[in-house]
Design a protein around this motif. Sequence first.
Motif, PDB file in Angstrom:
ATOM      1  N   ASN A   3     -77.352 -44.167 -26.330  1.00 52.78           N
ATOM      2  CA  ASN A   3     -78.463 -44.249 -27.279  1.00 52.78           C
ATOM      3  C   ASN A   3     -78.824 -45.730 -27.425  1.00 52.78           C
ATOM      4  N   LEU A  22     -81.322 -47.844 -28.098  1.00 50.11           N
ATOM      5  CA  LEU A  22     -81.942 -48.513 -29.252  1.00 50.11           C
ATOM      6  C   LEU A  22     -81.615 -47.824 -30.580  1.00 50.11           C
ATOM      7  N   GLY A  23     -80.978 -46.647 -30.520  1.00 50.68           N
ATOM      8  CA  GLY A  23     -80.724 -45.896 -31.737  1.00 50.68           C
ATOM      9  C   GLY A  23     -79.305 -45.996 -32.254  1.00 50.68           C
ATOM     10  N   PRO A  27     -76.485 -48.303 -33.704  1.00 49.46           N
ATOM     11  CA  PRO A  27     -76.385 -49.658 -34.274  1.00 49.46           C
ATOM     12  C   PRO A  27     -75.421 -50.571 -33.513  1.00 49.46           C
ATOM     13  N   SER A  28     -74.397 -49.990 -32.868  1.00 50.73           N
ATOM     14  CA  SER A  28     -73.442 -50.864 -32.182  1.00 50.73           C
ATOM     15  C   SER A  28     -73.922 -51.244 -30.772  1.00 50.73           C
ATOM     16  N   PHE A  87     -89.428 -56.690 -32.866  1.00 50.19           N
ATOM     17  CA  PHE A  87     -90.450 -56.039 -33.686  1.00 50.19           C
ATOM     18  C   PHE A  87     -91.028 -54.821 -32.963  1.00 50.19           C
ATOM     19  N   THR A 126     -89.623 -53.028 -30.515  1.00 52.34           N
ATOM     20  CA  THR A 126     -88.692 -51.972 -30.105  1.00 52.34           C
ATOM     21  C   THR A 126     -87.978 -51.327 -31.295  1.00 52.34           C
ATOM     22  N   ASN A 166     -87.763 -52.873 -34.643  1.00 52.03           N
ATOM     23  CA  ASN A 166     -88.231 -53.340 -35.955  1.00 52.03           C
ATOM     24  C   ASN A 166     -87.048 -53.704 -36.867  1.00 52.03           C
ATOM     25  N   PRO A 196     -81.577 -49.811 -35.760  1.00 51.76           N
ATOM     26  CA  PRO A 196     -81.415 -48.842 -36.856  1.00 51.76           C
ATOM     27  C   PRO A 196     -80.671 -49.466 -38.045  1.00 51.76           C
ATOM     28  N   GLY A 197     -81.106 -49.134 -39.213  1.00 52.04           N
ATOM     29  CA  GLY A 197     -80.579 -49.807 -40.412  1.00 52.04           C
ATOM     30  C   GLY A 197     -80.971 -51.263 -40.345  1.00 52.04           C
ATOM     31  N   TYR A 198     -79.956 -52.131 -40.309  1.00 46.76           N
ATOM     32  CA  TYR A 198     -80.220 -53.573 -40.211  1.00 46.76           C
ATOM     33  C   TYR A 198     -79.579 -54.138 -38.942  1.00 46.76           C
ATOM     34  N   TYR A 217     -90.440 -62.344 -41.481  1.00 49.36           N
ATOM     35  CA  TYR A 217     -91.714 -61.621 -41.312  1.00 49.36           C
ATOM     36  C   TYR A 217     -91.842 -60.542 -42.394  1.00 49.36           C
ATOM     37  N   GLN A 243     -90.307 -60.338 -45.286  1.00 48.92           N
ATOM     38  CA  GLN A 243     -90.472 -60.904 -46.623  1.00 48.92           C
ATOM     39  C   GLN A 243     -91.928 -61.274 -46.873  1.00 48.92           C
ATOM     40  N   VAL A 264     -94.341 -57.527 -45.527  1.00 52.13           N
ATOM     41  CA  VAL A 264     -93.998 -56.183 -46.000  1.00 52.13           C
ATOM     42  C   VAL A 264     -93.655 -56.222 -47.491  1.00 52.13           C
ATOM     43  N   PHE A 265     -92.864 -57.231 -47.881  1.00 54.85           N
ATOM     44  CA  PHE A 265     -92.455 -57.313 -49.285  1.00 54.85           C
ATOM     45  C   PHE A 265     -93.405 -58.166 -50.130  1.00 54.85           C
TER      46      PHE A 265
END
Lengths: 433, 307
Positions: B162, B164-165, B167-168, B247, B249, B251, B254-256, B266, B268, B271-272
């Motif tokens: 997986n 890009l999906g 996290p590791s 950005f 692939t 963004n 997954p998660g952070y 970007y 901050q 988006v925020f």
Amino acid sequence: MTDLRNARMSRVQFFRMMGGLAVAAAATACSTRPDTAATTGGPSATTELKFVGVADQKAPMDSLLAAYQQAKPSVRINASFAPTDQVQTSVRTQLGAGNSPDLHVVYPGSGSAMSMTQIGQAGLLADLSAQPWTRTIPAGFKPAFQLDGKTYIYSAGSSVIGAIYNKKAFEKAKVAAPPTTWTEFLAVCDKLKKAGITPIALGAQTPWVTQLITYALVPSTVYAKDPTFDDKQSAGQATFAGSGWRQAMEMYLELQKRGFFNDKPNGTTFEQQISMVATGKAAMAIQVSAVLPDFRKAASAADDLSMFPVPGADDAASVWIPAGVVVGLGASAKGKNVEEAKAFIDFLGKQESINAWAKAIAAIPLTQDASSTIDPAVESFLPFTKDRAVPFMDQRWPNAEVQPVHFAVVQELLAGKATIDEALKKMDEAYQK
Amino acid sequence: MTPTTTATSRPAATRRPGRRRSFSITTPSWLFAAPALLVYALVVLYPAISGVFYAFTDWSGIGEDMSFVGLANFRTLLGDEQAMGSIGNTLLLTLAIVAVQNGIGLLLALGVHAKLRSRALLRVIFFAPVVVSPVMVAFLWKYIYNPDPSAGLNGLLGLDVNWLGDPSVALWSVAGMVVWQYAGYSMVIFLAGLEGVPKELHEAAMIDGAGTFQRFRYVTWPLLAPALTINMMLSTIGGLKLFDQIFATTNGGPGYATETLSTVLYKQAFVFGKFGYSTAIALVLALFVAAVSLVQVYYLRSREVTA
């Protein structure tokens, strides 16, 4: 042949040459026509308005722009569209730099950096309150449209979140009718899985898709029990962690644990999700009705697809649904053509424009008359819209941070990298910022 | 007749009073750089200096409301779990890119420096990805990184990853994509270095009995030091400020898992809606990149030798 490297040039010749080049360059630059300048006055003069919208708005805007062009030939609207992330970046940059487009996308409520509340508070949106259509905004939708009693956003209606399903896949698994309780929903998923069909396609690599299952469940697990939850949360009397959000997350993960999602949802995109359901490889996708036309385009026949409310409770009478105002648009308060921009929004507020927009995106029109049509796919949601529907959760969140945190924690939960406690704690922290 | 003098410059005493220095088209005045410098100042320097100012404010990025908040943004950064986590990702990603991109770039350079018939074609092929837009490359690799075991890279290698999906794995998948695109860039710089290694030194080493590896180790490698310095610096800077590919692939997900300082700043800003805080992060990132680059150049230059 002259050897250029050895050619000699006097200083006067050199400066003549450079001067000539500079004049040519300046002449070329001056001959370029400015692309968005407004030119009013005179019999054949036109006013050009610039509109920047989100990709979802292209279908309705294309037809309505053509109609407006006919109704008012002296105004020309240059429209461009981009996906959510890009449009947010470009429009915010233009707003910050003081050269915002005359008309641009605005998100209802307060939970996004491009939301009506955030841009309206900065004084960058024109007040639309004097327009007749604003008087028909249903009371429940006013927080999405209004700030301090003034209307700053136009939206053609509301969309719902539910299960877009492939009828042929249901038939193949011998599922007679859509489920009406959570237990029935799990049983249907089980039946589909046994028939070799992925019950639910989930494209969680696309961040905004991650939120839709919790959004579909939370109305039943939170708002059905306490319709004033948003007000209590805003007053600091309620939290995500201490509410039915926990139950909704547990139900989300139960679907994963039972193997009802496609393999590797975090590596699957929204486009792949569409393809899986449209082709019948997967039976359902929990989605917003506004993207139903995208699913239909990918299917061999549009009638193969329909929608039903996701039952988030075991008592059918306790099932509530999310029904939120669809993404809209506003007029720049700082633009050169504020009145013309407002006039276009006034045109969009006419009943026939509302009907046309709502039809293009399978939305429920903001106001309805005899000529209004409602997409048959969302008819099953209509009994809920009167008193068992709540706006999309982010439309009442106080800042733009909660929603991206929700995306991220759902991806972490799906990857097994976080617990529900940790996820809800992060959302509470973001809410309190 | 044999000339008795080779001086070509005219003695100062013979110049006519008031006459200016003769004009040479090959050594133009700095004034010729003025238009470019002016554009650079307007497009790069002015926004950058403005950014420094905004880093000390709470500006949202829109509207006119703004207050001076002193060092508050920098204090927030120190306590920002997400930003601090992204620094770790940024450093890991940079280390991976610098090591693998330059390693592969060097091998490619050595390969296409050899006397191969197809070396011109190979150079073009290996360099081609560099000229493609990073966003286009990212979209292309989203297909290559299809998680389906029968599609993309999985199908080709018979894997079930997986890319890009998970996290590791996702951070390393992004690094792989960047290396694929820019290894050709490192190759070109190494190739320029290899072209500058005198053949005489290799011949002398061969006469002394040095084998292929020894000639590389004691002749080629030391003389490639300037090329290595440039490659290390460019890939480090590129890695530290990597944005487009992430950005487009993951963004940051997954998660952070693939969040870097660039994606955080970007988000901050756009988006925020925290433009002031975002520019504070950008300022810290710029200073960090400058500091790392200076240390790197100082260290690597000290080991450079000339032929």
